[in-house]
Design a protein around this motif. Structure first.
Motif, PDB file in Angstrom:
ATOM      1  N   ALA A 332       0.818  -1.215   0.000  1.00 16.46           N
ATOM      2  CA  ALA A 332       0.000   0.000   0.000  1.00 16.46           C
ATOM      3  C   ALA A 332       0.850   1.263   0.000  1.00 16.46           C
ATOM      4  O   ALA A 332       0.525   2.252  -0.665  1.00 16.46           O
ATOM      5  CB  ALA A 332      -0.938  -0.020   1.212  1.00 16.46           C
ATOM      6  N   GLY A 333       1.960   1.245   0.734  1.00 17.59           N
ATOM      7  CA  GLY A 333       2.826   2.422   0.782  1.00 17.59           C
ATOM      8  C   GLY A 333       3.410   2.774  -0.577  1.00 17.59           C
ATOM      9  O   GLY A 333       3.478   3.948  -0.963  1.00 17.59           O
ATOM     10  N   ALA A 334       3.821   1.751  -1.328  1.00 18.20           N
ATOM     11  CA  ALA A 334       4.383   1.992  -2.654  1.00 18.20           C
ATOM     12  C   ALA A 334       3.314   2.442  -3.635  1.00 18.20           C
ATOM     13  O   ALA A 334       3.559   3.293  -4.498  1.00 18.20           O
ATOM     14  CB  ALA A 334       5.059   0.718  -3.167  1.00 18.20           C
ATOM     15  N   LEU A 335       2.126   1.915  -3.498  1.00 17.21           N
ATOM     16  CA  LEU A 335       1.056   2.221  -4.441  1.00 17.21           C
ATOM     17  C   LEU A 335       0.589   3.667  -4.345  1.00 17.21           C
ATOM     18  O   LEU A 335       0.080   4.223  -5.323  1.00 17.21           O
ATOM     19  CB  LEU A 335      -0.136   1.289  -4.196  1.00 17.21           C
ATOM     20  CG  LEU A 335       0.116  -0.203  -4.430  1.00 17.21           C
ATOM     21  CD1 LEU A 335      -1.030  -1.028  -3.870  1.00 17.21           C
ATOM     22  CD2 LEU A 335       0.291  -0.490  -5.922  1.00 17.21           C
ATOM     23  N   THR A 336       0.745   4.269  -3.188  1.00 12.48           N
ATOM     24  CA  THR A 336       0.223   5.623  -2.964  1.00 12.48           C
ATOM     25  C   THR A 336       1.325   6.635  -2.671  1.00 12.48           C
ATOM     26  O   THR A 336       1.037   7.763  -2.276  1.00 12.48           O
ATOM     27  CB  THR A 336      -0.769   5.611  -1.786  1.00 12.48           C
ATOM     28  OG1 THR A 336      -0.100   5.120  -0.606  1.00 12.48           O
ATOM     29  CG2 THR A 336      -1.958   4.717  -2.086  1.00 12.48           C
ATOM     30  N   TYR A 337       2.596   6.268  -2.881  1.00 16.85           N
ATOM     31  CA  TYR A 337       3.705   7.130  -2.471  1.00 16.85           C
ATOM     32  C   TYR A 337       3.878   8.322  -3.411  1.00 16.85           C
ATOM     33  O   TYR A 337       4.104   8.158  -4.613  1.00 16.85           O
ATOM     34  CB  TYR A 337       5.005   6.318  -2.425  1.00 16.85           C
ATOM     35  CG  TYR A 337       6.184   7.140  -1.953  1.00 16.85           C
ATOM     36  CD1 TYR A 337       6.200   7.666  -0.671  1.00 16.85           C
ATOM     37  CD2 TYR A 337       7.260   7.388  -2.793  1.00 16.85           C
ATOM     38  CE1 TYR A 337       7.279   8.419  -0.222  1.00 16.85           C
ATOM     39  CE2 TYR A 337       8.340   8.142  -2.357  1.00 16.85           C
ATOM     40  CZ  TYR A 337       8.341   8.652  -1.072  1.00 16.85           C
ATOM     41  OH  TYR A 337       9.389   9.403  -0.638  1.00 16.85           O
ATOM     42  N   VAL A 338       3.740   9.513  -2.861  1.00 14.29           N
ATOM     43  CA  VAL A 338       3.999  10.750  -3.611  1.00 14.29           C
ATOM     44  C   VAL A 338       4.980  11.584  -2.783  1.00 14.29           C
ATOM     45  O   VAL A 338       4.632  12.624  -2.235  1.00 14.29           O
ATOM     46  CB  VAL A 338       2.697  11.533  -3.885  1.00 14.29           C
ATOM     47  CG1 VAL A 338       1.884  10.881  -4.973  1.00 14.29           C
ATOM     48  CG2 VAL A 338       1.852  11.664  -2.611  1.00 14.29           C
ATOM     49  N   GLY A 339       6.215  11.100  -2.694  1.00 16.89           N
ATOM     50  CA  GLY A 339       7.230  11.751  -1.864  1.00 16.89           C
ATOM     51  C   GLY A 339       7.655  13.092  -2.426  1.00 16.89           C
ATOM     52  O   GLY A 339       7.170  13.566  -3.447  1.00 16.89           O
ATOM     53  N   SER A 340       8.616  13.688  -1.732  1.00 14.71           N
ATOM     54  CA  SER A 340       9.087  15.017  -2.110  1.00 14.71           C
ATOM     55  C   SER A 340       9.943  14.994  -3.362  1.00 14.71           C
ATOM     56  O   SER A 340      10.206  16.020  -3.965  1.00 14.71           O
ATOM     57  CB  SER A 340       9.898  15.613  -0.956  1.00 14.71           C
ATOM     58  OG  SER A 340      11.054  14.820  -0.726  1.00 14.71           O
ATOM     59  N   GLY A 341      10.385  13.825  -3.743  1.00 18.00           N
ATOM     60  CA  GLY A 341      11.257  13.730  -4.907  1.00 18.00           C
ATOM     61  C   GLY A 341      12.734  13.807  -4.555  1.00 18.00           C
ATOM     62  O   GLY A 341      13.590  13.675  -5.435  1.00 18.00           O
ATOM     63  N   LEU A 342      13.062  14.010  -3.265  1.00 15.68           N
ATOM     64  CA  LEU A 342      14.471  14.115  -2.868  1.00 15.68           C
ATOM     65  C   LEU A 342      15.228  12.820  -3.119  1.00 15.68           C
ATOM     66  O   LEU A 342      16.439  12.845  -3.357  1.00 15.68           O
ATOM     67  CB  LEU A 342      14.564  14.487  -1.374  1.00 15.68           C
ATOM     68  CG  LEU A 342      14.099  15.905  -1.019  1.00 15.68           C
ATOM     69  CD1 LEU A 342      14.189  16.118   0.481  1.00 15.68           C
ATOM     70  CD2 LEU A 342      14.945  16.940  -1.766  1.00 15.68           C
ATOM     71  N   GLU A 343      14.514  11.682  -3.062  1.00 14.11           N
ATOM     72  CA  GLU A 343      15.199  10.418  -3.305  1.00 14.11           C
ATOM     73  C   GLU A 343      15.734  10.356  -4.726  1.00 14.11           C
ATOM     74  O   GLU A 343      16.723   9.656  -5.001  1.00 14.11           O
ATOM     75  CB  GLU A 343      14.265   9.225  -3.036  1.00 14.11           C
ATOM     76  CG  GLU A 343      13.146   9.046  -4.041  1.00 14.11           C
ATOM     77  CD  GLU A 343      11.937   9.919  -3.735  1.00 14.11           C
ATOM     78  OE1 GLU A 343      12.056  10.827  -2.894  1.00 14.11           O
ATOM     79  OE2 GLU A 343      10.877   9.681  -4.345  1.00 14.11           O
ATOM     80  N   ASP A 344      15.109  11.096  -5.670  1.00 13.10           N
ATOM     81  CA  ASP A 344      15.608  11.109  -7.038  1.00 13.10           C
ATOM     82  C   ASP A 344      16.860  11.973  -7.176  1.00 13.10           C
ATOM     83  O   ASP A 344      17.625  11.837  -8.125  1.00 13.10           O
ATOM     84  CB  ASP A 344      14.523  11.626  -7.982  1.00 13.10           C
ATOM     85  CG  ASP A 344      13.301  10.711  -7.995  1.00 13.10           C
ATOM     86  OD1 ASP A 344      13.506   9.484  -7.905  1.00 13.10           O
ATOM     87  OD2 ASP A 344      12.174  11.212  -8.073  1.00 13.10           O
TER      88      ASP A 344
END
Length: 532
Positions: A332-344
């Motif tokens: 569920a966490g991966a399916l809905t993850y809209v992080g800040s983008g810092l990991e990119d």
């Protein structure tokens, strides 16, 4: 509701699947077959392809011609002896219920015959004897007759009496045995022995339903040959056209949820997810039945709080691909993850690595992998960052919540838990608030029904509608300002904001949708009307 509004439905049920007419033909054949000996009819089709429905249609047609129907469930008994005695008792009960004197002697003889078999502890049959790898059922009536004397009559004499009484009747006795292919191998062999033993009563017909390959395997190397010796009328059910199956699905789905309160329904989104991901999963009538049976409870449990499009899609996955659904829940966490983008920017961190592993498990669906990938792409767009490097930022989460889509983590939580968190206002309430922005009385009523925590959350969630705010929305400003005394005081933790920030942010978003020249007067008027 229109799930199938773009697909003309010409065949709505089994009557229109080219089967009822065929079932009526089978019933006419049974009714007119020679009465001198028993008849064994088999309705054969792969598991889940409507054998039970077909049997029911045959029975309906036979009822109209006045046959005596004996439904027999082999699941309730075990061992050939018990099967035989219980079947004879079932037939006897039906004969007695016919209220015809011509059947009284047959019923009495059947009762004595059945009692004798039960008391003797065995049946007049040796069983399956392997000879050159094949099955041969050997009757041993002579030995049995020497062992038994039942009320002054041998089993042979009782069978003769039964034969004579049944031959004089003017109605068929139709024994219906379903779900044979769902038994264990030994149980299948016992049921086949049962039919072999009692199939020669006159005016008696046995209608069996099973998956041919399954039963042949249970009978052994020469199972096909053995079945041919028992079954006089083998019937392979007509195949169901894929379009007919889907027409039935849509029709029954419409009927199942027609009167239920549902969340938003996007017909184009439904057509996408069904056509690209779900359609190949519906392969049989049983798939349709299981799915249609499951959907109403899911719709009732989430009500109007989750998009109907998503509920329908997730229930299809849950019913038809349960292993994949279980992995999806875990991801569920991966399916809905809209992080800040810092990991990119800084490279994959532990969280992203965990999400990638979870998504890999979801997509590992064998022959259905492409369908599952299409499902995730449509229902959970944020998951695409883990298998397509296609990112959705945090601003998408409020949009998905507004549409009550499970792509939003909170909405997915409602679907999975079948409940709304205590401090969270129902998603449907936020939609009502947006619609009431220009109706201050209605908006005040909606806020009054909420707890202080829900008021704060509602104000924050209304921000998702910013693009649709109009000049008329400014009428809500006094009502929004009046919520300040209800809110908690102080910061929410060392780095948190005060609750009043939820009021200020919403006011700002409404005001800045106005022409700049109108803003000062609108704000002054709002302060004058506010009661706080």
């Amino acid at each position: 509701m229109g799930l199938s509004e773009d697909r003309p439905i010409n065949r709505l049920d089994e009557d229109r699947l080219h089967r009822r007419a065929f079932a009526e033909q089978v019933a006419r054949y049974i009714h007119s077959a020679p009465a001198g000996h028993g008849l064994v009819v088999s309705a054969m089709a792969p598991w889940g392809n409507g054998k039970t429905s077909f049997l029911n249609m045959v029975v309906d047609a036979l009822d109209e011609t006045g046959e005596l129907i004996v439904p027999f469930n082999p699941w309730m008994f075990s061992g050939t002896e018990q099967l035989v005695t219980r079947l004879l008792e079932e037939v006897r009960a039906v004969l007695l219920s016919a209220h015809a004197k011509r059947y009284d002697k047959a019923a009495a003889a059947l009762g004595r015959y059945s009692d004798g078999l039960a008391l003797a502890g065995d049946i007049p049959i040796v069983g399956a004897v392997a000879k050159a790898g094949s099955f041969a059922l050997l009757a041993s009536r002579e030995a049995t007759e020497r062992k038994r004397k039942i009320s002054g009559a041998t089993p042979r004499q009782l069978r003769d009496a039964i034969d004579k009484a049944l031959r004089s009747g003017d109605r068929r006795i139709v024994v219906v045995i379903d779900d044979i292919d769902r038994l264990e191998d030994q149980e299948i062999r016992e049921v086949v022995r049962l039919v072999r033993l009692v199939a020669d009563f006159p005016n008696t017909v046995y209608v069996l339903a099973f998956d041919r390959p399954r039963v042949e395997r249970a009978l052994g190397e020469d199972g096909a040959t053995y079945l041919e010796k028992i079954v006089q009328l083998p019937i392979d059910l007509p195949t169901i056209n894929s379009d007919d199956l889907l027409s039935l699905l849509f029709h029954e789905l419409d009927a199942a949820i027609e009167d239920l309160p549902t969340g938003p329904f996007d017909s184009s989104e439904w057509q996408n997810v069904f056509g690209l991901a779900l359609r190949p999963l519906f392969r049989s009538l049983r798939d349709v039945r299981r799915y249609v049976n499951a959907v109403p409870l899911a719709v009732l449990s989430v009500g109007v709080e989750v998009s109907l499009t998503d509920v329908l899609a997730l229930e299809a996955l849950r019913v038809l691909l349960p292993t994949t659904y279980g992995r999806l829940v875990a991801a569920a966490g991966a399916l809905t993850y809209v992080g800040s983008g810092l990991e990119d920017v800084y490279g994959p961190d532990t969280l992203k690595a965990m999400h990638q592993a979870a998504m890999k498990d979801v997509l590992d669906a064998g022959q259905n992998s492409e369908n599952v990938k299409a499902f995730c792409r449509i229902v959970f767009p944020a998951s695409r960052r883990f298998f397509e490097n296609y990112n959705f930022g945090p601003d998408f989460a409020p949009r998905w919540r507004r549409g009550r889509r499970v792509a939003n983590a909170e909405i997915l939580g409602i679907y999975l838990s079948r409940r709304i968190p205590e401090d969270a206002p129902p998603p449907s309430a936020i939609a009502l608030m947006f619609e009431a922005l220009s109706d201050t009385s209605r908006l005040s009523e909606l806020f009054t029904a909420l707890s202080p925590e829900q008021v704060e959350n509602s104000l924050s969630l209304l921000e998702a509608y910013e693009e649709d705010f109009t000049a008329d929305s400014a009428a809500a400003l006094p009502v929004i300002l009046d919520q300040l005394p209800k809110l908690r005081t102080g910061r929410g933790g060392r780095f948190g904001w005060g609750a009043e920030m939820a009021v200020y942010r919403l006011v700002l978003r409404i005001v800045r949708r106005l022409p700049e020249a109108e803003r000062p007067a609108t704000v002054r008027a709002a302060f004058e009307k506010a009661e706080t």
